[in-house]
Design a protein around this motif. Sequence first.
Motif, PDB file in Angstrom:
ATOM      1  N   PHE A  53      33.239  38.177  40.656  1.00 48.56           N
ATOM      2  CA  PHE A  53      33.581  37.367  41.814  1.00 48.56           C
ATOM      3  C   PHE A  53      33.959  38.247  42.995  1.00 48.56           C
ATOM      4  CE2 PHE A  53      34.546  35.005  38.010  1.00 48.56           C
ATOM      5  CZ  PHE A  53      34.031  33.745  38.269  1.00 48.56           C
ATOM      6  N   GLU A  54      33.538  37.839  44.176  1.00 49.62           N
ATOM      7  CA  GLU A  54      34.055  38.461  45.389  1.00 49.62           C
ATOM      8  C   GLU A  54      35.413  37.819  45.640  1.00 49.62           C
ATOM      9  OE1 GLU A  54      33.022  39.267  50.084  1.00 49.62           O
ATOM     10  OE2 GLU A  54      31.686  37.986  48.924  1.00 49.62           O
ATOM     11  N   ILE A  55      36.405  38.645  45.936  1.00 50.18           N
ATOM     12  CA  ILE A  55      37.760  38.131  46.139  1.00 50.18           C
ATOM     13  C   ILE A  55      38.314  38.627  47.463  1.00 50.18           C
ATOM     14  CG2 ILE A  55      38.256  38.010  43.663  1.00 50.18           C
ATOM     15  CD1 ILE A  55      39.993  40.581  44.121  1.00 50.18           C
ATOM     16  N   ARG A  56      39.418  38.015  47.856  1.00 50.20           N
ATOM     17  CA  ARG A  56      40.192  38.459  49.017  1.00 50.20           C
ATOM     18  C   ARG A  56      41.624  38.570  48.553  1.00 50.20           C
ATOM     19  NH1 ARG A  56      43.586  36.600  52.970  1.00 50.20           N
ATOM     20  NH2 ARG A  56      43.589  34.472  52.190  1.00 50.20           N
ATOM     21  N   PHE A  57      42.211  39.745  48.752  1.00 53.30           N
ATOM     22  CA  PHE A  57      43.619  39.918  48.410  1.00 53.30           C
ATOM     23  C   PHE A  57      44.493  39.213  49.436  1.00 53.30           C
ATOM     24  CE2 PHE A  57      41.762  43.506  46.089  1.00 53.30           C
ATOM     25  CZ  PHE A  57      42.312  43.267  44.845  1.00 53.30           C
ATOM     26  N   ILE A  58      45.586  38.616  48.984  1.00 54.92           N
ATOM     27  CA  ILE A  58      46.514  37.893  49.848  1.00 54.92           C
ATOM     28  C   ILE A  58      47.757  38.757  50.034  1.00 54.92           C
ATOM     29  CG2 ILE A  58      47.903  35.815  50.129  1.00 54.92           C
ATOM     30  CD1 ILE A  58      45.881  34.421  48.221  1.00 54.92           C
ATOM     31  N   PRO A  59      47.917  39.365  51.205  1.00 53.64           N
ATOM     32  CA  PRO A  59      49.105  40.193  51.439  1.00 53.64           C
ATOM     33  C   PRO A  59      50.382  39.377  51.251  1.00 53.64           C
ATOM     34  CG  PRO A  59      47.510  40.467  53.211  1.00 53.64           C
ATOM     35  CD  PRO A  59      47.045  39.314  52.364  1.00 53.64           C
ATOM     36  N   GLY A  60      51.309  39.900  50.496  1.00 55.29           N
ATOM     37  CA  GLY A  60      52.580  39.222  50.273  1.00 55.29           C
ATOM     38  C   GLY A  60      52.502  38.087  49.278  1.00 55.29           C
ATOM     39  N   GLY A  61      51.340  37.908  48.656  1.00 58.54           N
ATOM     40  CA  GLY A  61      51.198  36.840  47.669  1.00 58.54           C
ATOM     41  C   GLY A  61      52.015  37.140  46.423  1.00 58.54           C
ATOM     42  N   SER A  62      52.345  36.094  45.686  1.00 62.91           N
ATOM     43  CA  SER A  62      53.126  36.283  44.462  1.00 62.91           C
ATOM     44  C   SER A  62      52.271  36.997  43.416  1.00 62.91           C
ATOM     45  CB  SER A  62      53.580  34.921  43.920  1.00 62.91           C
ATOM     46  OG  SER A  62      52.459  34.188  43.458  1.00 62.91           O
ATOM     47  N   ARG A  63      52.896  37.433  42.355  1.00 65.56           N
ATOM     48  CA  ARG A  63      52.187  38.149  41.305  1.00 65.56           C
ATOM     49  C   ARG A  63      51.056  37.311  40.713  1.00 65.56           C
ATOM     50  NH1 ARG A  63      54.877  41.329  36.243  1.00 65.56           N
ATOM     51  NH2 ARG A  63      52.924  41.925  35.287  1.00 65.56           N
ATOM     52  N   ASP A  64      51.272  36.024  40.604  1.00 64.89           N
ATOM     53  CA  ASP A  64      50.261  35.139  40.038  1.00 64.89           C
ATOM     54  C   ASP A  64      49.216  34.685  41.047  1.00 64.89           C
ATOM     55  OD1 ASP A  64      51.535  35.283  37.599  1.00 64.89           O
ATOM     56  OD2 ASP A  64      52.696  33.458  37.924  1.00 64.89           O
ATOM     57  N   HIS A  65      49.495  34.844  42.325  1.00 64.51           N
ATOM     58  CA  HIS A  65      48.580  34.359  43.369  1.00 64.51           C
ATOM     59  C   HIS A  65      48.394  35.416  44.460  1.00 64.51           C
ATOM     60  CE1 HIS A  65      50.138  30.668  41.467  1.00 64.51           C
ATOM     61  NE2 HIS A  65      48.884  30.272  41.617  1.00 64.51           N
ATOM     62  N   HIS A  66      47.919  36.594  44.057  1.00 58.24           N
ATOM     63  CA  HIS A  66      47.755  37.684  45.017  1.00 58.24           C
ATOM     64  C   HIS A  66      46.312  37.844  45.509  1.00 58.24           C
ATOM     65  CE1 HIS A  66      46.890  39.501  41.115  1.00 58.24           C
ATOM     66  NE2 HIS A  66      46.154  40.372  41.765  1.00 58.24           N
ATOM     67  N   TYR A  67      45.434  36.946  45.062  1.00 53.73           N
ATOM     68  CA  TYR A  67      44.050  36.988  45.517  1.00 53.73           C
ATOM     69  C   TYR A  67      43.459  35.582  45.492  1.00 53.73           C
ATOM     70  CZ  TYR A  67      42.620  36.348  40.669  1.00 53.73           C
ATOM     71  OH  TYR A  67      42.443  35.840  39.403  1.00 53.73           O
ATOM     72  N   GLU A  68      42.371  35.417  46.233  1.00 56.85           N
ATOM     73  CA  GLU A  68      41.616  34.165  46.149  1.00 56.85           C
ATOM     74  C   GLU A  68      40.154  34.506  45.910  1.00 56.85           C
ATOM     75  OE1 GLU A  68      41.013  31.659  49.605  1.00 56.85           O
ATOM     76  OE2 GLU A  68      41.457  33.345  50.914  1.00 56.85           O
ATOM     77  N   VAL A  69      39.502  33.688  45.131  1.00 58.87           N
ATOM     78  CA  VAL A  69      38.079  33.872  44.837  1.00 58.87           C
ATOM     79  C   VAL A  69      37.278  33.296  45.992  1.00 58.87           C
ATOM     80  CG1 VAL A  69      36.198  33.240  43.291  1.00 58.87           C
ATOM     81  CG2 VAL A  69      38.444  33.827  42.346  1.00 58.87           C
ATOM     82  N   LEU A  70      36.381  34.116  46.547  1.00 60.49           N
ATOM     83  CA  LEU A  70      35.521  33.658  47.633  1.00 60.49           C
ATOM     84  C   LEU A  70      34.226  33.073  47.099  1.00 60.49           C
ATOM     85  CD1 LEU A  70      36.029  36.608  50.132  1.00 60.49           C
ATOM     86  CD2 LEU A  70      37.246  34.421  50.041  1.00 60.49           C
ATOM     87  N   ARG A  71      33.624  33.763  46.112  1.00 58.77           N
ATOM     88  CA  ARG A  71      32.387  33.263  45.514  1.00 58.77           C
ATOM     89  C   ARG A  71      32.047  34.098  44.292  1.00 58.77           C
ATOM     90  NH1 ARG A  71      27.449  36.104  48.164  1.00 58.77           N
ATOM     91  NH2 ARG A  71      28.450  37.917  49.041  1.00 58.77           N
ATOM     92  N   GLU A  72      31.236  33.516  43.429  1.00 56.91           N
ATOM     93  CA  GLU A  72      30.748  34.257  42.269  1.00 56.91           C
ATOM     94  C   GLU A  72      29.532  35.064  42.701  1.00 56.91           C
ATOM     95  OE1 GLU A  72      29.647  33.692  37.543  1.00 56.91           O
ATOM     96  OE2 GLU A  72      30.141  31.922  38.747  1.00 56.91           O
TER      97      GLU A  72
END
Length: 78
Positions: A53-72
Amino acid sequence: MANADMFDETFDLTVKAAVAQARKETLAAGVPLFYRDSASGRDVMERPDGRIFEIRFIPGGSRDHHYEVLRELGRSAA
């Protein structure tokens, strides 16, 4: 003092083999890999089931939510 010839071909091959083995062991243990693909410049997550998956890291995100999936991505796109 920089020396471009500091590491010989044997050293380079040994490092590449160690990285490949660590990658294989990590995925076999069920842990996803996060890395920047040097060919495409994308941040990716590789899952143990082989999906990438292509992802985007989320600055300051919690340990469980530090990235979001953009697409497979397909295997050839990663």
